[in-house]
Design a protein around this motif. Sequence first.
Motif, PDB file in Angstrom:
ATOM      1  N   PHE A  94     -14.610 -11.136  14.570  1.00 12.15           N
ATOM      2  CA  PHE A  94     -14.670  -9.815  13.995  1.00 12.15           C
ATOM      3  C   PHE A  94     -15.282  -8.728  14.042  1.00 12.15           C
ATOM      4  CE2 PHE A  94     -16.103  -7.654  10.008  1.00 12.15           C
ATOM      5  CZ  PHE A  94     -15.737  -8.748   8.854  1.00 12.15           C
ATOM      6  N   ASN A  95     -14.013  -8.085  14.135  1.00  9.51           N
ATOM      7  CA  ASN A  95     -14.696  -7.072  13.781  1.00  9.51           C
ATOM      8  C   ASN A  95     -14.582  -5.679  12.690  1.00  9.51           C
ATOM      9  OD1 ASN A  95     -13.579  -3.560  14.537  1.00  9.51           O
ATOM     10  ND2 ASN A  95     -12.817  -4.474  16.799  1.00  9.51           N
ATOM     11  N   PRO A  96     -15.803  -4.874  12.223  1.00  6.18           N
ATOM     12  CA  PRO A  96     -16.130  -4.016  11.020  1.00  6.18           C
ATOM     13  C   PRO A  96     -15.632  -3.282  11.548  1.00  6.18           C
ATOM     14  CG  PRO A  96     -17.808  -4.894  11.857  1.00  6.18           C
ATOM     15  CD  PRO A  96     -17.023  -4.934  13.459  1.00  6.18           C
ATOM     16  N   GLN A  97     -14.171  -2.653  12.559  1.00 10.06           N
ATOM     17  CA  GLN A  97     -13.889  -1.263  12.644  1.00 10.06           C
ATOM     18  C   GLN A  97     -12.393  -1.834  12.170  1.00 10.06           C
ATOM     19  OE1 GLN A  97     -13.181   0.443  16.056  1.00 10.06           O
ATOM     20  NE2 GLN A  97     -12.444   1.814  16.099  1.00 10.06           N
ATOM     21  N   ILE A  98     -11.686  -2.872  12.680  1.00 11.89           N
ATOM     22  CA  ILE A  98     -10.890  -3.895  11.701  1.00 11.89           C
ATOM     23  C   ILE A  98     -11.128  -3.915  10.819  1.00 11.89           C
ATOM     24  CG2 ILE A  98      -8.994  -5.401  12.642  1.00 11.89           C
ATOM     25  CD1 ILE A  98      -9.777  -5.673  15.449  1.00 11.89           C
ATOM     26  N   GLU A  99     -11.253  -4.298  10.119  1.00  8.35           N
ATOM     27  CA  GLU A  99     -11.915  -5.095   8.663  1.00  8.35           C
ATOM     28  C   GLU A  99     -11.742  -3.372   7.718  1.00  8.35           C
ATOM     29  OE1 GLU A  99     -15.040  -6.549   5.676  1.00  8.35           O
ATOM     30  OE2 GLU A  99     -16.048  -5.230   7.566  1.00  8.35           O
ATOM     31  N   THR A 100     -12.356  -2.253   7.771  1.00  8.62           N
ATOM     32  CA  THR A 100     -12.374  -0.941   7.187  1.00  8.62           C
ATOM     33  C   THR A 100      -9.905  -0.614   7.296  1.00  8.62           C
ATOM     34  OG1 THR A 100     -14.084  -0.540   7.604  1.00  8.62           O
ATOM     35  CG2 THR A 100     -12.645   1.223   7.722  1.00  8.62           C
ATOM     36  N   LEU A 101     -10.032  -0.609   8.791  1.00  8.58           N
ATOM     37  CA  LEU A 101      -8.359  -0.480   8.489  1.00  8.58           C
ATOM     38  C   LEU A 101      -7.478  -1.188   7.462  1.00  8.58           C
ATOM     39  CD1 LEU A 101      -8.736   0.114  12.301  1.00  8.58           C
ATOM     40  CD2 LEU A 101      -8.204   1.814  10.086  1.00  8.58           C
ATOM     41  N   ILE A 102      -7.389  -3.466   8.055  1.00  6.09           N
ATOM     42  CA  ILE A 102      -7.217  -3.718   6.947  1.00  6.09           C
ATOM     43  C   ILE A 102      -7.099  -3.368   5.133  1.00  6.09           C
ATOM     44  CG2 ILE A 102      -7.260  -6.270   6.622  1.00  6.09           C
ATOM     45  CD1 ILE A 102      -7.220  -6.129   9.609  1.00  6.09           C
ATOM     46  N   LEU A 103      -8.358  -3.340   4.916  1.00  9.71           N
ATOM     47  CA  LEU A 103      -9.081  -2.979   3.692  1.00  9.71           C
ATOM     48  C   LEU A 103      -8.340  -1.633   2.603  1.00  9.71           C
ATOM     49  CD1 LEU A 103     -12.590  -4.243   3.657  1.00  9.71           C
ATOM     50  CD2 LEU A 103     -10.574  -5.206   2.634  1.00  9.71           C
ATOM     51  N   GLU A 104      -8.337  -0.356   3.783  1.00  3.40           N
ATOM     52  CA  GLU A 104      -7.758   0.320   3.805  1.00  3.40           C
ATOM     53  C   GLU A 104      -5.801   0.129   3.571  1.00  3.40           C
ATOM     54  OE1 GLU A 104      -8.731   3.381   7.235  1.00  3.40           O
ATOM     55  OE2 GLU A 104     -10.198   4.279   5.713  1.00  3.40           O
ATOM     56  N   ALA A 105      -5.483  -0.323   4.539  1.00  2.00           N
ATOM     57  CA  ALA A 105      -4.201  -0.828   4.240  1.00  2.00           C
ATOM     58  C   ALA A 105      -3.764  -0.537   3.174  1.00  2.00           C
ATOM     59  CB  ALA A 105      -3.502  -1.450   5.647  1.00  2.00           C
ATOM     60  N   SER A 106      -4.587  -2.497   2.290  1.00  2.00           N
ATOM     61  CA  SER A 106      -4.319  -3.425   1.339  1.00  2.00           C
ATOM     62  C   SER A 106      -4.481  -2.232  -0.064  1.00  2.00           C
ATOM     63  CB  SER A 106      -5.008  -4.291   1.373  1.00  2.00           C
ATOM     64  OG  SER A 106      -6.602  -3.894   1.052  1.00  2.00           O
ATOM     65  N   ASN A 107      -4.993  -1.324   0.205  1.00  3.01           N
ATOM     66  CA  ASN A 107      -5.006  -0.561  -1.444  1.00  3.01           C
ATOM     67  C   ASN A 107      -4.253   0.170  -1.556  1.00  3.01           C
ATOM     68  OD1 ASN A 107      -7.726  -1.909  -2.018  1.00  3.01           O
ATOM     69  ND2 ASN A 107      -8.613  -0.673  -0.358  1.00  3.01           N
ATOM     70  N   ARG A 108      -4.209   0.479   0.155  1.00  3.18           N
ATOM     71  CA  ARG A 108      -1.511   1.382  -0.210  1.00  3.18           C
ATOM     72  C   ARG A 108      -0.630   0.668  -1.042  1.00  3.18           C
ATOM     73  NH1 ARG A 108      -0.970   1.562   6.089  1.00  3.18           N
ATOM     74  NH2 ARG A 108      -3.427   2.515   6.520  1.00  3.18           N
ATOM     75  N   LYS A 109      -0.429   1.488  -2.035  1.00  5.43           N
ATOM     76  CA  LYS A 109       0.646   1.507  -2.811  1.00  5.43           C
ATOM     77  C   LYS A 109       2.124   1.248  -2.356  1.00  5.43           C
ATOM     78  CE  LYS A 109      -2.763   0.888  -6.168  1.00  5.43           C
ATOM     79  NZ  LYS A 109      -2.896  -0.085  -6.765  1.00  5.43           N
ATOM     80  N   SER A 110       2.976  -0.114  -2.515  1.00  6.29           N
ATOM     81  CA  SER A 110       4.381   0.323  -1.614  1.00  6.29           C
ATOM     82  C   SER A 110       5.072   0.067  -3.475  1.00  6.29           C
ATOM     83  CB  SER A 110       3.971  -0.869  -0.813  1.00  6.29           C
ATOM     84  OG  SER A 110       3.515  -1.174   0.394  1.00  6.29           O
ATOM     85  N   PRO A 111       6.681   0.440  -3.033  1.00  6.44           N
ATOM     86  CA  PRO A 111       7.394   0.412  -3.329  1.00  6.44           C
ATOM     87  C   PRO A 111       7.637  -0.971  -4.060  1.00  6.44           C
ATOM     88  CG  PRO A 111       7.997   2.496  -2.384  1.00  6.44           C
ATOM     89  CD  PRO A 111       6.621   1.285  -1.643  1.00  6.44           C
ATOM     90  N   HIS A 112       8.117  -1.515  -5.489  1.00  2.00           N
ATOM     91  CA  HIS A 112       8.317  -2.512  -5.725  1.00  2.00           C
ATOM     92  C   HIS A 112       9.359  -3.199  -4.583  1.00  2.00           C
ATOM     93  CE1 HIS A 112       5.802  -3.340  -9.223  1.00  2.00           C
ATOM     94  NE2 HIS A 112       7.124  -2.475  -9.403  1.00  2.00           N
ATOM     95  N   PHE A 113       9.553  -4.588  -3.779  1.00  5.90           N
ATOM     96  CA  PHE A 113      10.518  -4.884  -2.882  1.00  5.90           C
ATOM     97  C   PHE A 113      10.702  -4.545  -1.611  1.00  5.90           C
ATOM     98  CE2 PHE A 113      12.652  -5.293  -7.447  1.00  5.90           C
ATOM     99  CZ  PHE A 113      12.257  -7.004  -7.767  1.00  5.90           C
TER     100      PHE A 113
END
Length: 71
Positions: free
Chosen positions: A3-22
């Motif tokens: 487990f890498n805390p730096q990668i965790e931060t990047l993944i969590l940031e990416a998971s909060n990005r809004k994407s258009p439908h589909f």
Amino acid sequence: MTFNPQIETLILEASNRKSPHFVANVINFQQFDQEDVKDTAQKLIEDGKIQATIHFHHNDLCTIDFIPQAI
């Protein structure tokens, strides 16, 4: 690998990005050890912090495909 805390931060940031439908929200972190990316993403999935699937490709690239949330 681990487990890498730096990668965790990047993944969590990416998971909060809004994407258009589909439109898929898929990320990868080529600059990190791919086993660390997998281990970190797997822990976040198991802990319920993200909803995603993990894929390994022929070139050993680990991608994280976020599961769209219902509105």
